[in-house]
Design a protein around this motif. Structure first.
Motif, PDB file in Angstrom:
ATOM      1  N   ILE A 167       0.853  -1.194   0.000  1.00 57.43           N
ATOM      2  CA  ILE A 167       0.000   0.000   0.000  1.00 57.43           C
ATOM      3  C   ILE A 167       0.882   1.234   0.000  1.00 57.43           C
ATOM      4  CG2 ILE A 167      -1.854   1.208   1.200  1.00 57.43           C
ATOM      5  CD1 ILE A 167      -2.747  -1.410   2.359  1.00 57.43           C
ATOM      6  N   ASN A 204       7.679   4.962   3.989  1.00 56.94           N
ATOM      7  CA  ASN A 204       6.256   5.228   4.235  1.00 56.94           C
ATOM      8  C   ASN A 204       5.324   4.403   3.360  1.00 56.94           C
ATOM      9  OD1 ASN A 204       7.068   7.287   6.042  1.00 56.94           O
ATOM     10  ND2 ASN A 204       7.276   8.682   4.308  1.00 56.94           N
ATOM     11  N   PHE A 205       5.873   3.455   2.644  1.00 59.54           N
ATOM     12  CA  PHE A 205       5.022   2.520   1.917  1.00 59.54           C
ATOM     13  C   PHE A 205       4.927   1.249   2.742  1.00 59.54           C
ATOM     14  CE2 PHE A 205       4.818   3.710  -2.794  1.00 59.54           C
ATOM     15  CZ  PHE A 205       5.010   5.062  -2.540  1.00 59.54           C
ATOM     16  N   ARG A 247      13.006   5.263  -1.963  1.00 56.87           N
ATOM     17  CA  ARG A 247      11.826   5.958  -2.432  1.00 56.87           C
ATOM     18  C   ARG A 247      10.538   5.390  -1.848  1.00 56.87           C
ATOM     19  NH1 ARG A 247      11.590   6.864  -8.820  1.00 56.87           N
ATOM     20  NH2 ARG A 247      13.829   7.089  -8.511  1.00 56.87           N
ATOM     21  N   LEU A 248      10.644   4.211  -1.246  1.00 60.35           N
ATOM     22  CA  LEU A 248       9.450   3.554  -0.729  1.00 60.35           C
ATOM     23  C   LEU A 248       9.283   3.712   0.781  1.00 60.35           C
ATOM     24  CD1 LEU A 248       9.437   0.296  -2.859  1.00 60.35           C
ATOM     25  CD2 LEU A 248       8.304   2.457  -3.304  1.00 60.35           C
ATOM     26  N   SER A 289       2.085   5.279   0.181  1.00 58.46           N
ATOM     27  CA  SER A 289       1.968   6.245   1.274  1.00 58.46           C
ATOM     28  C   SER A 289       0.702   7.085   1.123  1.00 58.46           C
ATOM     29  CB  SER A 289       3.207   7.144   1.324  1.00 58.46           C
ATOM     30  OG  SER A 289       3.390   7.769   0.078  1.00 58.46           O
ATOM     31  N   ALA A 295      14.380   0.124  -0.758  1.00 55.85           N
ATOM     32  CA  ALA A 295      14.422   1.258  -1.668  1.00 55.85           C
ATOM     33  C   ALA A 295      14.023   2.520  -0.920  1.00 55.85           C
ATOM     34  CB  ALA A 295      13.484   1.026  -2.841  1.00 55.85           C
ATOM     35  N   LEU A 299      -2.139   5.090   2.412  1.00 56.62           N
ATOM     36  CA  LEU A 299      -1.999   4.888   3.855  1.00 56.62           C
ATOM     37  C   LEU A 299      -2.449   6.123   4.619  1.00 56.62           C
ATOM     38  CD1 LEU A 299       1.403   3.000   4.264  1.00 56.62           C
ATOM     39  CD2 LEU A 299      -0.873   2.166   4.861  1.00 56.62           C
TER      40      LEU A 299
END
Lengths: 138, 138
Positions: A130, B117-118, B114-115, A132, B112, A135
């Motif tokens: 999922i 908070n994913f 860039r991810l 950000s 990674a 989320l």
DNA sequence: TATTATATTGTAATCATTACAAAGAAAAAA
DNA sequence: TTTTTTCTTTGTAATGATTACAATATAATA
């Protein structure tokens, strides 16, 4: 953003026949960062190129894919997706919004003992989860 | 090699209804190391379970996949493949013989920037190339 | 411009997968 | 064990993405 002119030159260099359809499809692919499906490309270009047929899109994408000018992705079943960026990078698909994100990853660091003596031509990495954005909406 | 008895217990523990078909499909999946397609499972079991229908195979595989008892792979277009091993591992597909090999890989090391908070729920790694067997035949 | 080679198009075919409803089997209740 | 309930299996038909094919159109070349 690549212009039609830049794309023309790129194809000419590689001896690929220049057609209106190919340029339009490529233009869309390079400038949309959405890793579109054939369906999406078709809907987007229908207005501009009314004669456009899905078969042409399939032909073009498969052809350019063989020539390594674009890359085909398999992230989920059912639909092939295409990417104008052929450098190795990973893909993340958000299960909520369906959006696909690119991320850099060092593929060279990916090695496996068991594959000694194997010729590795292509490495693919994709994540699901999922994003950000989704989320933060919860 | 898992026996039908072991499989029965596994399903019972998870409150999954025991049926002849499910057990046979699971038995095949666990003991064949080929990451079979639905077609392959169907051909292999038709003799033993003549009434078996492809719909049942699809139903069973999708159901068990949702419950994380097996894993579905997408290595090439067109055909879903299934794997009895749900631990994270990579897959290598040989472009010559079509065989799929497993290999261990440290998915945790795959990160990674860039991810951030994913939420990442699933990581997939697959390679394509030519396996040592096919290379030695050249 | 005329010729040749290649691309585009629409339709029909293919192939994996799913929807659906009837029939059957497993689990639970009696 | 028998009955009842719930879930599964099956076959057929539908769906949806992709490809095959042949006629037409277009781009490159002479």
């Amino acid at each position: 953003m690549k212009t039609l002119n830049e794309l023309s030159n790129e194809l000419k260099k590689k001896n690929i026949r220049l057609t209106h359809q190919r340029l339009k499809i490529l233009e869309y692919l390079y400038n949309a960062k959405t890793h579109p499906t054939v369906e999406e490309i078709y809907s987007a270009l229908k207005k501009e190129v009314p004669s456009l047929s899905k078969t042409t899109i399939y032909n073009t994408l498969n052809y350019l894919s063989e020539l390594n000018i674009i890359k085909s992705l398999i992230i989920d079943e059912n639909e092939a997706r295409f990417d104008g960026v052929t450098d190795n990078h990973g893909h993340f698909k958000c299960s909520k919004c369906g959006k696909i994100y690119d991320f850099d990853i060092n593929m060279d660091a990916l090695a496996a003992d068991r594959l000694d003596n194997f010729e590795i031509n292509e490495k693919t990495v994709y994540f699901k989860g999922i994003c950000s954005g989704c989320l933060s909406k919860i």
